[in-house]
Design a protein around this motif. Structure first.
Motif, mmCIF file in Angstrom:
data_model
loop_
_atom_site.group_PDB
_atom_site.id
_atom_site.type_symbol
_atom_site.label_atom_id
_atom_site.label_comp_id
_atom_site.label_asym_id
_atom_site.label_seq_id
_atom_site.Cartn_x
_atom_site.Cartn_y
_atom_site.Cartn_z
ATOM 1 N N LYS A 162 0.849 -1.174 0.000
ATOM 2 C CA LYS A 162 0.000 0.000 0.000
ATOM 3 C C LYS A 162 0.888 1.228 0.000
ATOM 4 N N CYS A 163 0.383 2.269 -0.694
ATOM 5 C CA CYS A 163 1.029 3.557 -0.560
ATOM 6 C C CYS A 163 -0.025 4.419 0.105
ATOM 7 N N HIS A 164 0.154 4.746 1.371
ATOM 8 C CA HIS A 164 -0.914 5.356 2.162
ATOM 9 C C HIS A 164 -2.151 4.469 2.056
ATOM 10 N N SER A 165 -3.224 4.947 1.427
ATOM 11 C CA SER A 165 -4.434 4.133 1.392
ATOM 12 C C SER A 165 -4.621 3.405 0.068
ATOM 13 N N LEU A 166 -3.713 3.618 -0.884
ATOM 14 C CA LEU A 166 -3.893 2.991 -2.202
ATOM 15 C C LEU A 166 -3.130 1.682 -2.291
ATOM 16 N N SER A 167 -3.836 0.591 -2.679
ATOM 17 C CA SER A 167 -3.183 -0.714 -2.785
ATOM 18 C C SER A 167 -2.670 -0.954 -4.182
ATOM 19 N N PHE A 168 -1.590 -1.721 -4.246
ATOM 20 C CA PHE A 168 -1.039 -2.081 -5.547
ATOM 21 C C PHE A 168 -0.510 -3.504 -5.485
ATOM 22 N N GLN A 169 -0.394 -4.089 -6.677
ATOM 23 C CA GLN A 169 0.161 -5.432 -6.787
ATOM 24 C C GLN A 169 1.000 -5.461 -8.056
ATOM 25 N N LEU A 170 2.250 -5.870 -7.909
ATOM 26 C CA LEU A 170 3.143 -5.863 -9.056
ATOM 27 C C LEU A 170 3.749 -7.220 -9.313
ATOM 28 N N GLU A 171 3.981 -7.514 -10.593
ATOM 29 C CA GLU A 171 4.785 -8.681 -10.953
ATOM 30 C C GLU A 171 5.803 -8.197 -11.962
ATOM 31 N N PHE A 172 7.028 -8.623 -11.786
ATOM 32 C CA PHE A 172 8.034 -8.182 -12.746
ATOM 33 C C PHE A 172 9.231 -9.115 -12.707
ATOM 34 N N GLN A 173 10.040 -8.964 -13.741
ATOM 35 C CA GLN A 173 11.272 -9.719 -13.810
ATOM 36 C C GLN A 173 12.427 -8.740 -13.606
ATOM 37 N N LEU A 174 13.401 -9.185 -12.825
ATOM 38 C CA LEU A 174 14.524 -8.316 -12.510
ATOM 39 C C LEU A 174 15.805 -8.972 -12.993
ATOM 40 N N LEU A 175 16.552 -8.245 -13.818
ATOM 41 C CA LEU A 175 17.818 -8.765 -14.332
ATOM 42 C C LEU A 175 18.951 -7.938 -13.758
ATOM 43 N N GLU A 176 19.918 -8.585 -13.114
ATOM 44 C CA GLU A 176 21.077 -7.861 -12.607
ATOM 45 C C GLU A 176 22.336 -8.446 -13.203
ATOM 46 N N VAL A 177 23.129 -7.572 -13.795
ATOM 47 C CA VAL A 177 24.361 -8.010 -14.443
ATOM 48 C C VAL A 177 25.527 -7.275 -13.816
ATOM 49 N N GLN A 178 26.543 -8.024 -13.430
ATOM 50 C CA GLN A 178 27.724 -7.395 -12.857
ATOM 51 C C GLN A 178 28.827 -7.336 -13.898
ATOM 52 N N ASP A 179 29.293 -6.114 -14.146
ATOM 53 C CA ASP A 179 30.334 -5.923 -15.143
ATOM 54 C C ASP A 179 31.457 -5.176 -14.459
ATOM 55 N N ASN A 180 32.505 -5.883 -14.053
ATOM 56 C CA ASN A 180 33.545 -5.302 -13.192
ATOM 57 C C ASN A 180 32.919 -4.728 -11.931
ATOM 58 N N GLU A 181 33.030 -3.410 -11.738
ATOM 59 C CA GLU A 181 32.520 -2.788 -10.532
ATOM 60 C C GLU A 181 31.052 -2.435 -10.665
ATOM 61 N N LYS A 182 30.602 -2.276 -11.918
ATOM 62 C CA LYS A 182 29.247 -1.761 -12.109
ATOM 63 C C LYS A 182 28.214 -2.869 -12.103
ATOM 64 N N VAL A 183 27.109 -2.598 -11.417
ATOM 65 C CA VAL A 183 25.986 -3.522 -11.440
ATOM 66 C C VAL A 183 24.861 -2.837 -12.187
ATOM 67 N N SER A 184 24.322 -3.493 -13.200
ATOM 68 C CA SER A 184 23.193 -2.877 -13.885
ATOM 69 C C SER A 184 21.936 -3.669 -13.586
ATOM 70 N N THR A 185 20.859 -2.943 -13.331
ATOM 71 C CA THR A 185 19.590 -3.552 -12.944
ATOM 72 C C THR A 185 18.537 -3.159 -13.961
ATOM 73 N N VAL A 186 17.863 -4.141 -14.524
ATOM 74 C CA VAL A 186 16.830 -3.846 -15.522
ATOM 75 C C VAL A 186 15.537 -4.546 -15.153
ATOM 76 N N VAL A 187 14.444 -3.794 -15.227
ATOM 77 C CA VAL A 187 13.125 -4.348 -14.935
ATOM 78 C C VAL A 187 12.422 -4.649 -16.249
ATOM 79 N N SER A 188 11.803 -5.833 -16.348
ATOM 80 C CA SER A 188 11.044 -6.123 -17.561
ATOM 81 C C SER A 188 9.802 -6.916 -17.196
ATOM 82 N N ASP A 189 8.939 -7.138 -18.187
ATOM 83 C CA ASP A 189 7.726 -7.919 -17.949
ATOM 84 C C ASP A 189 6.913 -7.385 -16.791
#
Lengths: 255, 287
Positions: free
Chosen positions: B112-139
């Motif tokens: 909930k955000c204050h009084s509003l309800s939400f429901q989410l589904e998603f895919q999370l991709l995390e790739v580590q490239d040396n020091e950097k981590v990249s995060t991508v949300v899809s679906d």
């Protein structure tokens, strides 16, 4: 030579036993995983759960929830006298830069003050903090997030534009806030194999706006091209240019 | 030169260590994601922990260290929720893929955000490239309580399309805050002037009626709508509809006509609370 031979034999013995040990561990783990997968149908624990396992599970759960807060744009944790926050930006599904703030609470007043931060100077952080922070920290954070997100979004659009069209786009000028920029772009004319040159200038007046307010797109001779400026106004830069390419190619083949 | 003799051994050792790491992570993921402890289990284990004061460590952290870690994390969560207004009520995750550099997870998150309800589904991709981590949300798929509102559903669709979950949450936060603000404002006036203020649709409704205590039938209806546009900007719109009985109209047509306009000016200059307060004062002093 004898010593050398002995050394080599020693080394070989060591490596072989290490391999043996690792193979055993690997096989044990394979069995463990296989068993865990087969138990997937039965949720929960039948017997009294091991306190260590429960603690570790709960800790992991908490860590995951705290990590998920990144996706809301604001994450953080308590610090000795206040809270340490990270503001996360994103563009089209990719999380981009994070900026950090430390807020301190003076006594039990419930009012917060800004301490250290890593927000770039062209974002009006001090003014926002002065106007909003003590009374309304959530509103302060909300507006600050918008400033940061739209800035990073504009910067990312420009980067994607240059990445997707390395040879046909040349940036002439941009400022640090990325709300004023001008660039040259050229579209190949299918039939002749020659290029048509254009120039575009964009200005985003509202620092929290995602779309430019003033767009001019002209040919090399200074003739306005309203179709291009309309696309640049409506779509993110790289997508606008993609459409410009497509429509130009379309017209030259039919024309 | 002797290195080349032992190379195959070293290669096999490296491959085995890698496989052991992958299997360990996979086991941890399976356990973490498939187990759910009931509240009684958790309570029971906390009691048995309190019974044991000494714990053999074997190089691992002691139970009291773990407990301290958990307490600190459990203190962070409510503060963050209070600060951001976001309350996660349930979460489940499944690791679809995990290698040294790459993780793909499927998440289901409700809250909930204050009084509003939400429901989410998603895919999370995390790739580590040396020091950097990249995060991508899809679906990304979003279900919102007030999803019937056409503006909200347009915003939700365009957010789902580009996977911009951060913009969704930030916009939701502002939108929900306005609902909260409206609710608190209505409550404040209802409590302060119970004889004048009525809320036919309750605190969650989008209008409030101010009834003149002196002139029967004379009412001021303040409509306060909260819109969410396609880009996620919250736009509150306030307007005033006077309900005036005939005799009042005959006597003071012009002054009644001016009320909505002056309300709108007052909104711009003094804000919502002060403008409503002024209206109530006018009603009370009305002859």
């Amino acid at each position: 030579a004898q010593e050398r031979q002995e050394q080599l034999q020693e080394r070989e013995k060591f490596l072989k036993s290490r391999i043996q040990e690792l193979r055993q561990r690997r096989d044990a783990l394979r069995e463990k995983v296989r068993q865990a997968v087969s138990e997937l149908g039965n949720l929960g624990i039948a017997s009294e759960p091991d306190p260590r396992e429960v603690l570790e599970w709960k800790i992991q759960k908490c860590r995951e929830l705290l990590r998920l807060f990144r996706l809301t744009g604001i994450s953080g944790k308590l610090s000795p006298h206040g809270i340490s926050l990270s503001l996360h930006t994103s563009f089209e599904g990719s999380l981009l830069d994070s900026f950090h703030l430390e807020l301190q609470e003076r006594g039990d007043s419930g009012r917060f003050w800004l301490c250290r931060h890593s927000v770039p100077p062209f974002i009006p952080l001090e003014r926002l903090a002065r106007e909003l922070l003590p009374r309304n920290p959530r509103q302060f954070l909300g507006i600050l997030c918008r400033h940061l997100n739209t800035f990073v979004g504009r910067r990312e659009q420009l980067r994607k534009l240059q990445e997707e069209f390395p040879d046909s786009v040349q940036v002439l000028s941009q400022n640090s806030l990325c709300n004023f920029l001008s660039f040259r772009y050229r579209i190949p004319a299918e039939s002749s194999g020659e290029f048509q040159e254009f120039r575009a200038q964009l200005r985003y007046r509202d620092p929290t706006g995602t779309r430019p307010d003033d767009v001019t797109a002209v040919t090399g001779d200074g003739v306005a091209v309203p179709e291009h400026s309309e696309l640049l106004r409506r779509l993110p830069l790289h997508r606008a240019l993609r459409q410009i390419h497509d429509t130009t190619a379309g017209t030259t083949t039919t024309g | 030169m002797d290195k080349s003799i032992f190379q195959p051994y070293e290669d096999e050792i490296r491959a085995l260590e890698e496989e052991i790491w992958l299997l360990t992570e996979k086991y941890k993921d399976i356990r973490q994601e498939s187990i759910s402890f009931s509240d009684e289990d958790i309570l029971q284990s906390t009691r048995s922990f309190q019974r044991e004061t000494q714990e053999e460590t074997n190089g691992q952290e002691s139970l009291s260290e773990l407990k301290a870690q958990l307490e600190s994390l459990e203190a962070d969560l409510p503060s963050l929720m209070k600060f951001t207004g976001f309350h996660f009520t349930s979460h489940s995750k499944k690791t679809l893929e995990r290698t040294r550099n790459r993780t793909v997870e499927k998440h289901r998150l409700s809250g909930k955000c204050h009084s509003l309800s939400f429901q989410l589904e998603f895919q999370l991709l995390e790739v580590q490239d040396n020091e950097k981590v990249s995060t991508v949300v899809s679906d990304l798929s979003i279900i919102m309580e007030s999803g019937e509102d056409s503006n909200v559903s347009k915003f939700v669709s365009s957010t789902e399309e580009c996977g911009d979950v951060v913009t969704f949450f930030r916009s939701l936060s502002t939108y929900a805050e306005w609902f909260e603000h409206r609710r608190r404002t209505f409550l404040h006036f209802k409590a302060k002037y119970p004889d004048i203020v009525t809320l036919p649709e309750g605190l969650g409704g989008d209008f409030i009626i101010l009834r003149s205590p002196k002139v029967s039938g004379f009412e001021l209806v303040i409509v306060w709508k909260i819109h969410l546009n396609e880009e996620g900007t919250t736009i509150p719109v306030l307007d005033l509809l006077p309900k005036v009985p005939e005799q009042v109209l005959e006597n003071s047509m012009t002054s009644v006509e001016n009320i909505p306009g002056s309300f709108r000016s007052a909104l711009r200059l003094f804000g919502i609370e002060v403008s409503i307060e002024n209206l109530i004062k006018v009603l009370r002093s009305e002859k």
